[in-house]
Enzyme design. Structure first.
Site, PDB file in Angstrom:
ATOM      1  N   ASP A 184       0.840  -1.204   0.000  1.00  0.00           N
ATOM      2  CA  ASP A 184       0.000   0.000   0.000  1.00  0.00           C
ATOM      3  C   ASP A 184       0.873   1.252   0.000  1.00  0.00           C
ATOM      4  OD1 ASP A 184      -2.299   1.888   1.087  1.00  0.00           O
ATOM      5  OD2 ASP A 184      -3.273  -0.009   0.626  1.00  0.00           O
ATOM      6  N   ASP A 185       0.317   2.332   0.432  1.00  0.00           N
ATOM      7  CA  ASP A 185       0.919   3.670   0.416  1.00  0.00           C
ATOM      8  C   ASP A 185       2.319   3.681   1.064  1.00  0.00           C
ATOM      9  OD1 ASP A 185       1.264   6.374   0.348  1.00  0.00           O
ATOM     10  OD2 ASP A 185      -0.540   6.868   1.497  1.00  0.00           O
TER      11      ASP A 185
ATOM     12  N   ARG B 195      -5.827  16.151   3.591  1.00  0.00           N
ATOM     13  CA  ARG B 195      -4.770  15.164   3.851  1.00  0.00           C
ATOM     14  C   ARG B 195      -3.451  15.628   3.233  1.00  0.00           C
ATOM     15  NH1 ARG B 195      -3.712   8.921   2.305  1.00  0.00           N
ATOM     16  NH2 ARG B 195      -3.205   8.194   4.364  1.00  0.00           N
TER      17      ARG B 195
ATOM     18  N   LYS C  49      -4.138  -0.997  -6.713  1.00  0.00           N
ATOM     19  CA  LYS C  49      -5.180  -0.348  -5.903  1.00  0.00           C
ATOM     20  C   LYS C  49      -5.112   1.134  -6.233  1.00  0.00           C
ATOM     21  CE  LYS C  49      -6.443   0.453  -1.037  1.00  0.00           C
ATOM     22  NZ  LYS C  49      -6.026   0.143   0.343  1.00  0.00           N
ATOM     23  N   TRP C  50      -6.163   1.658  -6.862  1.00  0.00           N
ATOM     24  CA  TRP C  50      -6.200   3.049  -7.327  1.00  0.00           C
ATOM     25  C   TRP C  50      -6.972   3.866  -6.299  1.00  0.00           C
ATOM     26  CZ3 TRP C  50      -4.810   4.855 -12.482  1.00  0.00           C
ATOM     27  CH2 TRP C  50      -5.157   6.191 -12.721  1.00  0.00           C
ATOM     28  N   ASP C  51      -6.249   4.641  -5.518  1.00  0.00           N
ATOM     29  CA  ASP C  51      -6.861   5.372  -4.410  1.00  0.00           C
ATOM     30  C   ASP C  51      -7.125   6.826  -4.817  1.00  0.00           C
ATOM     31  OD1 ASP C  51      -7.740   5.894  -1.849  1.00  0.00           O
ATOM     32  OD2 ASP C  51      -5.886   5.294  -0.851  1.00  0.00           O
ATOM     33  N   MET C  52      -7.954   7.492  -4.069  1.00  0.00           N
ATOM     34  CA  MET C  52      -8.234   8.923  -4.277  1.00  0.00           C
ATOM     35  C   MET C  52      -8.772   9.463  -2.959  1.00  0.00           C
ATOM     36  SD  MET C  52      -8.816  11.748  -5.679  1.00  0.00           S
ATOM     37  CE  MET C  52      -9.931  13.049  -6.171  1.00  0.00           C
TER      38      MET C  52
ATOM     39  N   CYS D 176     -10.631   2.521  -5.129  1.00  0.00           N
ATOM     40  CA  CYS D 176     -10.656   2.937  -3.727  1.00  0.00           C
ATOM     41  C   CYS D 176     -10.694   4.464  -3.696  1.00  0.00           C
ATOM     42  CB  CYS D 176      -9.389   2.422  -3.044  1.00  0.00           C
ATOM     43  SG  CYS D 176      -9.153   3.023  -1.364  1.00  0.00           S
TER      44      CYS D 176
ATOM     45  N   ASP E 286     -12.895   2.051   4.499  1.00  0.00           N
ATOM     46  CA  ASP E 286     -11.710   1.977   5.346  1.00  0.00           C
ATOM     47  C   ASP E 286     -12.073   1.470   6.738  1.00  0.00           C
ATOM     48  OD1 ASP E 286      -9.648   2.537   3.730  1.00  0.00           O
ATOM     49  OD2 ASP E 286      -9.336   4.600   4.381  1.00  0.00           O
TER      50      ASP E 286
HETATM   51  C1  DGJ Z   1      -7.003   5.363   1.943  1.00  0.00           C
HETATM   52  C2  DGJ Z   1      -7.368   3.950   1.621  1.00  0.00           C
HETATM   53  O1  DGJ Z   1      -8.732   3.765   1.724  1.00  0.00           O
HETATM   54  C3  DGJ Z   1      -6.601   3.014   2.549  1.00  0.00           C
HETATM   55  O2  DGJ Z   1      -6.992   1.698   2.330  1.00  0.00           O
HETATM   56  C4  DGJ Z   1      -5.127   3.203   2.306  1.00  0.00           C
HETATM   57  O3  DGJ Z   1      -4.804   2.772   1.023  1.00  0.00           O
HETATM   58  C5  DGJ Z   1      -4.753   4.659   2.511  1.00  0.00           C
HETATM   59  N1  DGJ Z   1      -5.577   5.558   1.770  1.00  0.00           N
HETATM   60  C6  DGJ Z   1      -3.314   4.893   2.151  1.00  0.00           C
HETATM   61  O4  DGJ Z   1      -2.981   6.210   2.207  1.00  0.00           O
END
Ligand code: DGJ
Length: 730
Positions: A368-369, A445, A478-481, A528, A550
């Protein structure tokens, strides 16, 4: 399935397997809504929309060109404003003289085989043209030269209607679209409850029901993403409708940005129900010769309650909205390191976790991140998509190779739409983020959002993500935003087009996703947005699964997953077992509850596997083995909600295989009492004629008894918060 044009009665009749939708062409000019509901015969139904003549005072004109004709009482198929219909219109278009009145008249129609794609937007699709038929109706306002093409598709095998509209400026003056909805339905009466899926971050898609009353009831998003707050979906429930019976109507929007869904009840208690792009802060300049397409609305009618409605959405979305090789494949069981390490990891830590994952039977390791730039917390580096060699001295390739050598796939987190002010990207291109000159740039954030309305920005995202994906064997993304959009504006747009921005952002995003998912067809992409902030059908078109929330607490997940299942299939709903006390709500739940809650979705893990006791490690191993045995049933079976967590202490649901020979039942209770009252949990969807053996206790049950008598619960006293029972036909 068929679309019939009954010339004698001027009726369009869309017939599906169990549903009819009827439109009348009134006075060869206006499209009137006649009926949407249980399938009826195709003739002698046109009178239904003409009730206004008989009922209302002050109705004099019968011909639409009669100056005394008033639109106010009529059930319009795609209403506009300005000529005596005072309810919310589906369209508002402005012309150069500054007025905003439209009068859209029928011009012609065609019935097409198959289903056309929608320009630059995701939509449900056909694999061959015999799967569906599409009705195209052209309406025209001759004074301003605006054509509106309405599209309605019906499928052979899915009992749904999809709708969208395309606007074409056929005149010589520039027009402005201020409102351009995807669907509008005028019900004769407003005796409904509106169901919405609402909440916030960590509490997504809770079921909320409100009774319609005179006035406007609306949910929407103005955040640039579909959002955690409301999902682009509503259902209307007739009196007494439940999960298993009664009439319900659903409207879902294949869109990931600002949307609106509403029900307006007028002075005669007629209801106008609408869905589409939110007209708030929206204005599209439509030059002569140009077109504008709305997103697709997917409409479902069921007389078998909410479960019946969900089955229709699940079938369509799983089979003809999701795409790619993973559409029909079981999904790998993954472990994600986020809650295990947050930003604090290095190569060796990840490898030790991956080894343990392999021993547990897990198939995919997701990093992850925190793997890129100099990101050790959430204050920097978004946009700098190159590996952090302090944490990963062997690079992503070295890490991926070692993980692959253990027998696991390797996956990676990105947040490509975001940029940290403390990043190389921002220092190089401070103008690439969304902002209004002279105004502060709100950080969320500690990050800003890139301007996806600009081609060079989209190109950068495609290039930087593709470079990483080509650099190692990365089989999952995993494409987050993690933001909402603020100070929405683009340096690429002239002043008169700034209100196009929020839609242009989504078009840019869809373009990026189309490009990357087609360049990397073997990669499993997971959607995500701080959990489930963009869990919508638009994203499902590109990403076959979504990080649901989350919030990984098993008790909170009951409501989140229950609500999500109203519109979205289980295979798309990712659910992870996490550590206790839970990181979001600090609750401790037994592994025996966390496992079954995650197993009633697309299961994974989100904890430090190297930190478990031997007993817990064995439990994980058993859970993974069990889930692998039952995952094709869970991911491709029919889901029935039996008991709602919104109604009390107990939740129950089940999944039944297509041939009805296998099923699993889950029962959860949040608070456990001693000597509780018994109740019978009646099952659903199984074959009354078959006998089933419970694989967990060896007892044989007859299908009709399970349907009518039910299982007597609670099963046992003590600390059992959950029960999962698997059955197989004997
Ligand atoms: C938000 C995501 O929903 C989490 O699962 C995780 O990937 C964090 N961001 C990482 O910054």
């Amino acid at each position: 399935m068929t679309i019939i044009f009954n010339k004698a009665e001027s009726l369009f009749h869309l017939q599906m397997e169990k549903t009819s939708y009827v439109i009348k062409l009134y006075d060869h000019a206006y499209l009137m809504h006649v009926y949407w509901g249980k399938k009826i015969r195709a003739h002698n139904v046109g009178w239904f929309c003409e009730t206004p003549y008989r009922r209302r005072q002050l109705i004099e004109g019968r011909k639409v060109d009669d100056v005394k004709f008033t639109s106010e009482y009529w059930p319009f198929e795609y209403p506009s404003y300005g000529t005596s219909d005072f309810r919310p219109p589906a369209v508002k278009a402005g012309s150069e003289n500054g007025t905003m009145i439209t009068d859209l008249r029928y011009v012609k129609h065609r019935i097409l085989k198959g289903k056309p794609l929608i320009d630059a937007l995701p939509s449900t699709y056909v694999e061959n043209e015999n799967e569906a038929e599409t009705l195209e109706i052209e309406l025209y306002d001759s004074l301003i030269g605006l054509s509106v093409f309405l599209y309605y598709t019906v499928y052979n095998t899915f009992d749904v209607i999809t709708r969208h509209a395309v606007f074409a400026n056929k005149g010589t003056q520039s027009l402005t679209l201020h409102k351009a909805l995807s669907a509008s339905i005028d019900f004769k009466d407003g005796h409904f409850e509106m169901l919405q899926l609402s909440g916030t971050t960590l509490r997504e898609r809770h079921v909320v029901k409100r009774k319609l009353a005179e006035g406007l009831m609306q949910i929407d998003s103005t955040r640039g993403i579909s959002s955690h707050i409301h999902n682009p979906f509503i259902a209307l429930l007739r009196d007494g409708a439940t999960e298993h019976m009664g009439e319900v109507y659903g409207l879902s929007l294949v869109y990931s940005g600002n949307f609106v869904a509403s029900a307006h009840v007028d002075q005669y208690f007629s209801a106008r129900v609408q869905i589409g792009i939110n007209p708030f802060n929206f204005l599209w300049v439509l030059e002569p010769g140009k077109t504008f397409s709305t997103p697709e609305a997917v409409m479902v009618y069921s007389d078998e309650g909410l479960n019946g409605l969900s089955h229709k959405y699940h079938d369509l979305y799983r089979k003809r909205l999701c795409r790619g090789i993973y559409r029909d494949r079981v999904r790998p069981v993954l472990v994600n390191n986020w809650e295990a390490t947050y930003f604090d990891f290095d190569h060796d830590k990840i490898i030790s976790m991956a080894k343990k994952a392999k021993e547990s039977g897990i198939e995919l390791f997701v990093l992850d991140d925190g793997w890129f730039g100099s990101r050790n917390n959430d204050q920097s580096s978004l946009g700098d998509w190159h590996e952090n060699t302090c944490k990963l001295p062997k690079g992503l390739k070295g890490l991926a190779d070692e993980i692959n050598a253990l027998g696991l796939k390797f996956g990676l987190w990105f947040e490509p739409e975001a940029v940290s002010p403390d990043s190389e990207l921002y220092r190089k291109h401070p103008d690439w983020c969304i902002s209004v000159p002279g105004r502060k740039r709100t950080e969320w954030r500690n990050q800003l959002v890139l301007d996806l309305a600009r081609k060079e920005v989209c190109d950068y995202i495609i290039h930087s993500v593709a470079t990483v994906l080509n650099s190692a064997n990365i089989e999952y993304v995993k494409w987050d935003m993690n933001r909402r959009l603020t100070e929405m504006a683009s340096a690429s747009l002239p002043p008169e087009r700034q209100m196009e921005f929020s839609h242009r952002y989504i078009l840019g995003l869809y373009n990026v996703l189309e490009e990357l998912t087609s360049r990397f067809p073997n990669v499993l992409f997971e959607n995500c947005a701080s959990g489930g902030g963009r869990f919508d059908p638009g994203m499902l078109y590109y990403f076959p699964q979504t990080w649901t929330s989350d919030n990984t607490d098993a008790v909170c997940r009951l409501k989140i997953q229950y609500g999500t299942s109203i519109c979205y299939p289980l295979i798309a709903t990712c659910a992870h077992v996490s550590a206790i006390p839970n990181h979001q709500v600090l609750r401790s739940t037994p592994m025996k509850m966390r496992g079954p809650v995650a197993m009633s979705g697309n299961m994974g893990y989100e904890l430090d596997l190297t930190n478990l006791t031997e007993y817990e490690s064995n439990e994980v191993m058993e859970q993974v083995a069990l889930y692998k045995e039952m995952r094709s049933l869970v991911q491709f079976g029919r889901f029935y909600r039996l008991k709602s967590p919104f109604d009390g202490n107990q939740t129950a649901w089940m999944v039944v295989s297509d041939d009805k020979r296998e099923f699993v039942v889950w029962f959860f209770r949040v608070m456990v009492e001693a000597e509780e009252a018994y109740f019978n949990l009646r099952l659903a969807g199984i074959d009354a004629e078959l006998d089933y053996i419970c694989l967990d206790n060896g007892m044989v049950y007859s299908g009709d008894a399970l349907l009518n008598m039910g299982l007597t619960l609670p099963w046992q006293n003590g600390d059992h918060m959950s029960l999962m029972m698997r059955f197989s036909a004997v």
